[in-house]
Enzyme design. Structure first.
Site, PDB file in Angstrom:
ATOM      1  CG  ASP A  47      -8.309  -4.196  -2.562  1.00 22.18           C
ATOM      2  OD1 ASP A  47      -7.542  -3.421  -2.869  1.00 22.18           O
ATOM      3  OD2 ASP A  47      -9.523  -4.375  -2.732  1.00 22.18           O
TER       4      ASP A  47
ATOM      5  CG  HIS B 209      -2.213   0.846   0.976  1.00 18.67           C
ATOM      6  ND1 HIS B 209      -2.127   2.106   1.400  1.00 18.67           N
ATOM      7  CD2 HIS B 209      -3.263   0.576   0.804  1.00 18.67           C
ATOM      8  CE1 HIS B 209      -3.179   2.863   1.062  1.00 18.67           C
ATOM      9  NE2 HIS B 209      -4.005   1.893   0.568  1.00 18.67           N
TER      10      HIS B 209
END
Ligand code: SDX
Length: 433
Positions: A368, A310
């Site tokens: 996700d 991320h």
């Protein structure tokens, strides 16, 4: 720079010139160096492709601390919201800054409920697509067309029209998303029911068929609602920045949301949940995990472990923690605890979290990673995962859009560049080239 070094300016020396730039401190998180006068005073730009060190705006909606794995909406930690409130309360919080009381919640939920139907003409758009069209392609097209139906809520300078457009978008996104799913599986569209809450309504519009009564499973509806909450907003991510940049030109909100949907579709962003599930299916069994982890570490191989890493989180994504717990709840409810994909996902997570490459690069599972397994268990094909992400993120996009539109310092977004092309050249006539 720790916050104890509260400084109010920095000095930049360029040749024999010294420039003082103000430092602005927020409520928490990194302070900013205000470079708005830099070009005017020095003729130079800052340079930051990918915006790794750039704040594009100030905002009071969402706060993320990537090192500590903190995500708060209007000050409330995401796990508190996910475990103790519902998506309509979180939507209200993002729009209005405070959690609603019972009366406010009932009024807001009712206002949204009574906007869930779409214009009947909109059905014609769906019939123009092939049945195998990706639902995200349908969503981009249909949402972009909404401004053709709702002219009476496109004046961005009218607070009432902004509110109507906001409520219409929140209310109609699940209906349009469910229609995209029904169209792709060749089943008739299901109209919304005003008797159900937001998440129950969405599941029924997706999975009810005329041939039988649809019964809401409260555990699955709660899981759906939690997925919406976890995906609602996330500061200035790629799709939210797209919505803000589109809105900065005073484009109508329906067009801005369509732009956000397009950006979210990318597998590096909201498309990662579909890509992650496809990756877990490609891995197939725990004994193939090492092969894929090796590929993810290979500089010459473009493969990345989808659902890991991320830009902001260099710690566990707090949403992934809640998503993981929800995943186990759903699989237990449906008695599919030994779901092979879950075994692969849990083993992959264990291996990755102990691998020095992932530790050194601070690559943790993100939102996700588990969401795809839950959504597939709920009955959705992977092509619908990003559509569901878009339904949820519409609330965040609209909250951020409204904040940008009502900012008295609002300016059209117009970045500059480092030019690396040809210098001035004389034109050569065609017969001389
Ligand atoms: C979302 O911004 C948001 O807030 C997004 C989001 C939201 O709610 O809006 O949180 C939603 O988009 C979550 C992220 C979903 N994407 C994926 O899961 C796709 C896989 N992840 C990567 O593509 C990547 O981690 C990004 C795009 C998410 C972040 O990319 P960055 O911040 O630009 O980091 P990077 O690409 O520079 O990676 C840093 C290093 C690189 O190695 P070096 O060049 O330093 O040698 O880490 C490596 C990368 O190669 N790396 C990975 C990796 N992610 C980064 N290596 C293997 N597998 C990965 N998944």
């Amino acid at each position: 720079m720790s916050r104890s070094d509260k400084i109010d300016k920095v000095t930049l020396t360029i040749g024999d010139k010294t420039l003082e730039l103000p430092v602005i401190h927020g409520a928490e998180g990194p302070s900013v160096i205000d470079v708005r006068k830099l070009y005017g005073e020095t003729g130079m730009f800052t340079y930051d492709p990918g915006f790794t060190s750039t704040a594009s705006c100030d905002s009071s909606i969402t706060y993320i601390d990537g090192e500590e794995g903190i995500l708060r909406h209007r000050g409330y930690p995401i796990d508190d919201l996910a475990m103790n409130s519902d998506f309509m309360e979180v939507a209200y919080l993002l729009f209005y800054g405070d959690l609603p009381n019972q009366r406010e919640k009932e009024k807001f939920s009712s206002d949204i409920t009574y906007h869930t139907m779409v214009h009947e003409q909109l059905l014609n758009f769906f019939h123009g697509f092939r049945r195998d069209a990706h639902p995200m392609a349908i969503l981009c097209g249909v949402v972009g067309a909404l401004s053709a139906f709702y002219h009476d809520s496109t004046d961005i300078n009218d607070p009432h029209q902004r509110m109507v457009a906001t409520y219409r978008m929140v209310a109609k996104m699940p209906t349009i998303a469910a229609m995209a799913f029904k169209y792709s599986v060749g089943q008739p569209f299901v109209y919304p029911s005003n008797e159900l809450n937001y998440s129950e309504n969405f599941l029924r519009m997706c999975f009810a068929v005329p041939a039988e009564e649809y019964k809401v499973n409260p555990v699955l509806a709660r899981a759906m609602d939690r997925i919406f909450i976890l995906h609602a907003d996330h500061e200035q991510n790629a799709s939210t920045s797209t919505v803000r940049l589109s809105g900065s030109s005073d484009a109508n909100p329906f067009a801005c949301i369509a732009a956000g949907i397009a950006s979210l579709w990318g597998p590096a962003h909201g498309g990662a949940n579909e890509a992650c599930l496809n990756m877990l299916e490609e891995i197939g069994s725990v004994d193939r995990i090492d092969e894929f982890v090796a590929r993810a570490k290979d500089k010459d191989d473009p493969f990345r472990l989808m659902g890991f890493g991320h830009r902001v989180y260099k710690n566990y994504d707090p949403r992934a923690t809640v998503m993981r717990q929800t995943c186990h709840e759903v699989l237990d409810e449906l008695g599919v605890r030994d779901e092979p994909l879950l075994q692969v996902a849990m083993k992959l997570e264990e291996i990755a979290l102990n691998d020095e490459y992932f530790i050194e690069k601070k690559l943790y599972p993100n939102v996700d990673f588990y969401s795809g397994i839950i959504q597939r268990t709920l009955g959705f094909p992977s092509s619908m995962f990003t559509v569901i992400f878009a339904v949820a993120r519409t609330v965040g996009w609209l909250a951020q859009w409204n904040e940008m539109i009502t900012d008295p310092t609002k300016k059209i977004g117009r970045p500059r560049q480092l030019y690396t092309g040809s210098n001035g050249r004389e034109f050569v006539a065609l017969d001389k080239r």
